[in-house]
Design an enzyme around this catalytic site. Structure first.
Site, PDB file in Angstrom:
ATOM      1  N   GLY A  56      37.746 -42.408 -21.671  1.00  0.00           N
ATOM      2  CA  GLY A  56      37.889 -43.452 -20.663  1.00  0.00           C
ATOM      3  C   GLY A  56      38.979 -43.044 -19.695  1.00  0.00           C
ATOM      4  CD  GLN A  61      44.421 -43.088 -17.605  1.00  0.00           C
ATOM      5  OE1 GLN A  61      43.318 -43.587 -17.780  1.00  0.00           O
ATOM      6  NE2 GLN A  61      44.997 -42.306 -18.508  1.00  0.00           N
ATOM      7  CB  CYS A 104      46.853 -42.823 -23.249  1.00  0.00           C
ATOM      8  SG  CYS A 104      46.724 -43.196 -21.501  1.00  0.00           S
ATOM      9  CG  LEU A 105      42.794 -38.724 -20.943  1.00  0.00           C
ATOM     10  CD1 LEU A 105      41.695 -38.692 -19.888  1.00  0.00           C
ATOM     11  CD2 LEU A 105      42.716 -37.501 -21.844  1.00  0.00           C
ATOM     12  CG  HIS A 146      43.401 -47.472 -23.665  1.00  0.00           C
ATOM     13  ND1 HIS A 146      44.278 -46.891 -24.558  1.00  0.00           N
ATOM     14  CD2 HIS A 146      43.498 -46.750 -22.527  1.00  0.00           C
ATOM     15  CE1 HIS A 146      44.895 -45.873 -23.959  1.00  0.00           C
ATOM     16  NE2 HIS A 146      44.431 -45.757 -22.728  1.00  0.00           N
ATOM     17  CD  GLU A 147      40.405 -46.563 -20.106  1.00  0.00           C
ATOM     18  OE1 GLU A 147      41.152 -46.446 -19.115  1.00  0.00           O
ATOM     19  OE2 GLU A 147      40.428 -45.765 -21.063  1.00  0.00           O
ATOM     20  CG  HIS A 150      45.291 -47.353 -18.312  1.00  0.00           C
ATOM     21  ND1 HIS A 150      46.526 -46.745 -18.256  1.00  0.00           N
ATOM     22  CD2 HIS A 150      44.599 -46.681 -19.258  1.00  0.00           C
ATOM     23  CE1 HIS A 150      46.570 -45.746 -19.135  1.00  0.00           C
ATOM     24  NE2 HIS A 150      45.408 -45.687 -19.767  1.00  0.00           N
TER      25      HIS A 150
HETATM   26 NI    NI Z   1      44.810 -44.414 -21.253  1.00  0.00          NI
END
Ligand code: NI
Length: 186
Positions: A56, A61, A104-105, A146-147, A150
């Site tokens: 995701g 991000q 998380c990226l 999670h998204e 963000h």
């Molecule tokens: Ni993330």
């Protein structure tokens, strides 16, 4: 019959915003303009997510403070869910609260136990402005929560508590990318 192109196949790999970059800690604005710029953003988000082997990715991000996220994420039955949502709202959560590993990226290489609901419903629109409603369970429900975090300017690390939070803070301080935050790109 023309096959739909694979999402991200014409997208560019964009630089990932890392923890501490203000764009990750600021609530995103709703999308008001639908068209080629939004289409291009979504393509770049897919390309960047796949390039980083994520499940995701939220627009902030890659440094864009707009309410959009993309996903290609399995649920607990290994069913694949692929899509994007513009101006998403988490309209319902339910089921058990499950403490499971989350990463998380924007905090590469790290993960920590994070509590999420087992079921989540997100409503929004697609790139064409058409309404979408996504009902998710298990790991996919975790991904959607999670998204949505963000886009509200939060990261999973904000939800980690107790000893795990202390461990995560230490791991962040030692992370190879820690010197780059807050970002010099800001
Ligand atoms: Ni993330």
């Amino acid at each position: 019959m023309r096959q739909r192109p694979i999402p991200g196949s014409s997208g560019l790999l964009r630089t990932m915003s890392l923890l501490g970059d203000p764009v990750l800690h600021t609530a995103c604005e709703p999308v008001v303009e639908f068209g080629p710029v939004l289409d291009r953003l979504i393509e770049d988000m897919f390309a960047t997510m796949y390039g980083a082997q994520g499940v995701g990715l939220a627009a902030n991000q890659i440094g864009v403070g707009l309410q959009v996220f993309v996903y290609d994420c399995p649920d607990d039955e290994d069913v694949r869910h692929l899509g994007h949502i513009v101006n998403p709202r988490l309209v319902e959560v339910g089921g058990e609260e499950i403490r499971g590993p989350e990463g998380c990226l924007s905090l590469p290489g790290l993960e920590a136990p994070t509590v999420r609901h087992d079921r989540a419903v997100v409503e929004g629109v697609d790139a064409a402005g058409e309404p979408v409603r996504v009902v998710a369970t298990g790991f996919f429900a975790r991904c959607l929560q999670h998204e949505c975090d963000h886009l509200a300017g939060a990261v999973y690390a904000d939800r980690v508590t107790g000893l795990s939070a202390r461990r995560l803070r230490r791991a962040i301080a030692r992370a190879p990318w820690a010197g780059s935050v807050p970002s010099a790109r800001a």
